[in-house]
Design an enzyme around this catalytic site. Structure first.
Site, PDB file in Angstrom:
ATOM      1  N   HIS A  97       4.501  -3.135   8.288  1.00 16.16           N
ATOM      2  CA  HIS A  97       4.423  -1.860   9.143  1.00 16.16           C
ATOM      3  C   HIS A  97       5.656  -1.523   9.682  1.00 16.16           C
ATOM      4  CE1 HIS A  97       2.279   1.160  11.428  1.00 16.16           C
ATOM      5  NE2 HIS A  97       2.545   0.678  12.442  1.00 16.16           N
ATOM      6  N   ASP A 128       4.083   3.772  18.714  1.00 11.63           N
ATOM      7  CA  ASP A 128       3.775   3.675  17.086  1.00 11.63           C
ATOM      8  C   ASP A 128       3.024   5.120  16.708  1.00 11.63           C
ATOM      9  OD1 ASP A 128       2.919   3.106  14.724  1.00 11.63           O
ATOM     10  OD2 ASP A 128       1.597   1.369  15.175  1.00 11.63           O
ATOM     11  N   CYS A 163       4.135   4.814   7.300  1.00 10.20           N
ATOM     12  CA  CYS A 163       4.644   4.453   8.543  1.00 10.20           C
ATOM     13  C   CYS A 163       6.115   4.516   8.868  1.00 10.20           C
ATOM     14  CB  CYS A 163       3.990   2.948   9.112  1.00 10.20           C
ATOM     15  SG  CYS A 163       4.541   1.528   7.749  1.00 10.20           S
TER      16      CYS A 163
END
Lengths: 325, 698
Positions: free
Chosen positions: B478, B493, B436
């Protein structure tokens, strides 16, 4: 009517309870006092011994009298049987006495060729076994078995004795020459062991004045009968023994075991029975510690040392050691 | 409850003074060895190996010496001088090993060595007493490392062993077997438990830092104030709990569980760091938005981040039940991250409210730093500018970038290849595989290249419900991106474009085959997983009810009991009353009926005591009636009362009575006894006063 009590005046509440509990009313229990009074007139100045003897009778036990001759053992037996309206038989125990002489014997009847049992002297409500320690152990044990089982067995046949069978045995402590002292186990069969002892001065004076009381004894009125006696014996079982008194009883029995052989549990049960009878004679429906104290030497004496005199002294020591409730 | 039978020499009466000066015997030695071994054992896991060996070795040597007492060299090694030298050397070595002297680890290690050293030269029973105190302290230091329920369970056998050793040291020649002693000690400990509970609940807690641990005592796991390729990936391998959350209502759906943490603005081409220039903001939310209220229990991470769900709608407040006017624990910054007032060094419990929103009103115009690019990733910038020209608007552009991640052959993996000096370029055009942080960093760089202010937001995504609370683990760490488009900060995202299941279902669903994913994050671990969840729930309760029981919890407990700000006197009185009640429960009413007599017998004994107090003791062999008759003869004034008592006692004790009659009689006896007692007391008082009065006259 004179009321005699050992402890103190019975109060009304108690009498009411007693009437509710016992199968007889209080005036009937008064009969016991009358019995005592009558016996007292015969055996002058021996109220304590007479009471114990009566308690022993009510408690379904047997009586052992240890004393020198001539103090009134036979008179007591006479007076008891006459007053209670019972028959009695006397057996003089000698060194050649056989068991058959006591319990009876089977003889061949020649007419129909069958053995027929001839009842011995034990087939009687009251048996006076005089000088029991003179007889050999065989004869002694024949009697003692009859005392315990209230039945005798001859040639495989069992014959029941009188349901109120009561033995008064005497032995002479001073003359042990050629005697067979009763073993501990057999002494245990006697509920009460007493000494009669010499009368005190006043009583003896009265005795001398009124002449031989034995003759009087045979002329006594019978105040009770067998049925009445059975009722009174049942009434004994209804006498209440409270927890503190039971504790006291147990403590006494425990104390006898501190030195040497003490009292057996069977003796403990006997002590309860005797205390109840004693309380009933005192016209109470409950046992007081005083009752226990009064009967304890008579119960424990012969069991502790095998001799009434020394045993009772020991029992009194124990009484002084154990705190009363 | 039965009395404890006396195999325990009284603790406070040192009847046998010599006991402490006698040489230590075998029983004491082995009891102490057991204590030392048990207390040392949990420390072996964190101590340097040489310290463990030294400590264990010294204990072993002492036991060997007991076995072979005439071994000369052994005696020499265990002489006080040698042992002191060993301990001193160990102290120096510890300073060198740890690099510092004052702190949790070196000090505990030193204590460990000292306890072993003391044991190795134990000679007399008094040494054993000192040693017991030392080991008790060493036992406590376990809690510097962990305060979980497991640690508490581990200390239980140690406590039993110490109590046993205490009993043995006090009375080494007690003939009781070890099993009997143990049973006794166990019974005493169990009887002591309620008292410990009372003290735990009532003993005033010292607020604040006096209890806090030294700096080095706190492990350092969690998000940091910087991010570089691989930093979150390594965090994802950790099973550790980051924080736990209790929602007042139903929790938000899994894909909306964005826990906002540090916001990273500064970029040097490789590393992302937080901006220095940050200002406080006031919490705000649209009036019609759904507000989530919840309580966070944050594990200590030694930094000042607090975590809140998505967009914080309140300031974090201390959790004190219904009380709303509680201290504020931190502030909300302009970039909507929560900063605590002080570093979080112990489990922190705070109340928080949030709204779910992927577009946030800015507190002020975006700073220049949100556009700043070091220019180290030229290919990315060129690609971005090209793409921007094709787009109709900023929003369209952002969508195109996301689509690019979606359509091209990007992979989501925990084990990307290492990247060089221009990590964004390499990621976007060569490796096309990342975690991520790679995606969010690349997205922000591309935004900034198109002159759109953008920033990286780190935090946690997800969280797993365990019963009535949610666990958020380090594995849920994250990173996502925010871009300032059309006057609001919008959340993007990009990971979701590559691996939608990461957002929807969590890490393990997105990475089904990678072994580096912690086994715990996998959904299908079966019973093991449910057992561990249950264990976590237990620990959660332990943390909530026991470890977190602090000054504030105590205060709310007092309030629930109706005592506002109780004084120390109140507390002491309450504690003593509870202890007394427990003592009475254990040992019975001491003064009322210790003799075991029945009620009526006790009354009779009371009368006997009263009378003998007045000079009429009972004579042995005297019956109750005779006794009272005698006394009434010697004490005519009380004759009537005594006669009545005699009658009543006979009724009560020896006669068959029904309950009502017994009760009436008993009441009368009690009344009469009271009068008699009063009379006797007055008499005695008068008798003692008379000589004094006479003396005055003289």
């Amino acid at each position: 009517m004179r009321r005699y009590t050992l402890i103190g005046p019975p109060d009304q509440a108690m009498n009411a309870t007693a009437a509710a509990l016992n199968p007889f009313d209080i005036p009937a229990s008064q009969q016991l006092v009358d019995v005592l009074d009558q016996l007292d007139r015969v055996l002058i100045g021996k109220r304590e011994q007479v009471t114990l003897a009566l308690a022993c009778l009510l408690g379904r036990g047997h009586l052992l009298i240890e004393d020198v001759p001539g103090v009134g053992k036979t008179t007591l037996a006479h007076a008891l049987s006459a007053t209670l309206g019972l028959d009695w038989t006397r057996v003089q125990f000698t060194s050649d006495l056989l068991p058959a002489d006591v319990v009876g014997v089977s003889v061949l009847d020649t007419r129909d060729n069958r053995f027929q049992f001839r009842e011995g002297p034990v087939f009687t409500p009251i048996l006076l076994a005089d000088e029991i320690n003179r007889a050999p152990p065989r004869a002694q044990s024949a009697l003692l078995e009859a005392m315990e089982e209230r039945q005798v067995t001859v040639d495989g046949t069992t014959y029941p004795l009188d349901p109120g069978f009561f033995v008064i045995a005497t032995q002479n402590p001073a003359d042990q020459q050629g005697a067979y002292p009763l073993p501990q186990s057999q002494l245990d069969r006697f509920l009460v062991g007493i000494e009669i002892g010499y009368p005190d001065a006043a009583s003896e004076r009265a005795l001398l004045e009124h002449g031989d009381t034995r003759r009087n004894a045979t002329q006594l009125d019978s105040l009770l009968d067998e049925e009445r006696l059975a009722q009174l014996r049942d009434a004994c079982d209804a006498v209440y023994v409270s927890a503190p008194v039971l504790d006291y009883l147990q403590a006494l029995i425990q104390a006898t075991r501190a030195v040497g052989t003490g009292l057996s549990p069977r003796a403990g049960l006997s002590l309860v029975r005797l205390s109840r009878a004693y309380a009933l004679i005192a016209q109470r429906d409950h046992v007081l510690p005083e009752d226990v104290r009064a009967v304890f030497p008579a119960l424990a004496g012969h069991r502790l040392t095998g001799q009434v005199q020394s045993g009772q002294a020991r029992a009194r020591e124990i009484l002084d050691q154990v705190a009363m409730p | 409850m039965s009395r404890v039978r006396g195999t325990w020499r009284r603790l406070f009466t040192r009847t046998d003074r010599n006991a402490t000066d006698t040489p230590v015997d075998e029983r004491t030695l082995f009891a102490m060895a057991t204590v030392i071994f048990l207390v040392q054992f949990p420390h072996l896991f964190h101590l340097p190996i040489w310290v463990s060996l030294l400590g264990g070795g010294l204990v072993g040597l002492r036991l060997w010496h007991h076995h072979a007492p005439h071994h000369k060299s052994l005696a020499l090694v265990l002489s006080p001088v040698t042992v002191t030298l060993i301990a001193a050397t160990a102290a120096v070595l510890l300073r060198l090993d740890y690099g510092y002297a004052v702190g949790r680890d070196p000090c505990v290690a030193l204590l460990f060595v000292l306890v072993a050293a003391k044991f190795s030269e134990i000679r007399r029973a008094s040494d054993a007493t000192v040693l017991l105190c030392l080991s008790a302290f060493l036992l406590l230091t376990q809690y510097f490392y962990s305060q979980t329920i497991l640690t508490a369970l581990i200390t239980l056998p140690e406590i039993v062993a110490m109590a046993f050793a205490m009993a043995v040291v006090r009375d080494p020649h007690n003939p009781a077997t070890n099993a009997q002693q143990l049973r006794l000690v166990g019974k005493l400990l169990i009887q002591g438990l309620p008292l410990a509970a009372v003290l735990f609940v009532l003993f005033p807690r010292l607020p604040g830092p006096l209890w806090s641990l030294p700096e080095d005592a706190l492990a350092r796991t969690g998000l940091s104030d910087s991010m570089s390729p691989g930093s979150i990936g390594s965090l994802s391998k950790s099973n550790e709990v980051a924080f736990r959350v209790e929602f007042d209502g139903p929790p938000p759906p899994p894909h909306a569980r964005y826990w906002r943490g540090p916001v990273l603005t500064e970029f040097d081409g490789r590393n992302w760091t937080v901006s220095e220039q940050n200002t406080a903001a006031t919490p705000w939310h649209p009036p019609d938005a759904k507000v989530y209220d919840y309580t966070v229990m944050l594990q200590p991470h030694r930094l000042r981040w607090l975590f809140a769900l998505d967009s914080a709608a309140s300031l974090p407040r201390a959790d004190q039940g219904a009380n709303t006017d509680t201290p504020i624990l931190g502030q909300l910054m302009a970039d909507r991250q929560l900063i605590a007032n002080a570093p979080v060094t112990s489990v922190l419990r705070y109340r928080q409210s949030s709204v779910l929103s992927n577009a946030m009103m800015p507190a002020h115009a975006p700073r220049a730093s949100t556009l700043q690019l070091p220019g180290k990733n030229p290919k990315a910038i060129a690609f971005a500018e090209d793409l921007r020209e094709q787009s109709t608007s900023d929003l369209d552009y952002a969508q195109r970038v996301l689509r690019h991640f979606n359509r091209d052959t990007f992979r989501y993996t925990l084990q990307p290849q290492l990247l060089g000096d221009a990590p964004v370029d390499e990621f976007l055009f060569d490796s096309k595989a990342g975690f991520c942080e790679h995606y969010s960093a690349a997205f922000v760089v591309m935004m900034r290249a198109a002159d759109i202010p953008a920033r990286v937001v780190t935090g946690y995504l997800g969280g797993e419900m365990n019963g009535d609370y949610m666990i958020v683990r380090q594995a849920d760490a994250h990173a996502w991106a925010e871009a300032f488009i059309d006057g609001v900060w919008r959340r993007f995202d990009p990971t979701g474009q590559v691996a939608p299941s990461r957002v929807e279902q969590g890490l393990s669903a997105a990475l089904p085959t990678e072994s580096a994913v912690p086994s715990f994050a996998r959904m299908d671990a079966g019973w093991l997983r449910s057992a561990r969840l249950r264990w976590d729930a237990l620990n959660h309760q332990w943390q909530r009810l026991v470890v977190d029981f602090d000054n504030d919890s105590q205060k709310s407990l007092w309030e629930r009991l109706g005592l506002i700000n109780p004084s120390l006197v109140h507390i002491v009185v309450l504690a003593m009353a509870l202890s007394l009640a427990w003592g009475l429960f254990l040992f019975g009413m001491p003064s009322l009926n210790r003799s075991g007599l029945s009620r009526d017998e006790a009354l009779w004994h009371r009368l006997c005591r009263l009378l003998s107090l007045n000079g009429f003791p009972r004579v042995p062999g005297e019956s109750a009636a005779e006794y009272l008759q005698r006394v009434s003869g010697e004490w005519p004034r009380q004759r009537a009362r005594l006669r009545m008592l005699s009658h009543d006692f006979t009724t009560l004790r020896f006669r068959r009575t029904d309950d009502t009659q017994a009760q009436r009689t008993r009441a009368r006896i009690q009344r009469e006894l009271l009068t008699l007692a009063l009379g006797i007391r007055v008499n005695r008082w008068q008798r003692t006063r008379r000589p004094v009065a006479n003396a005055e006259h003289a």
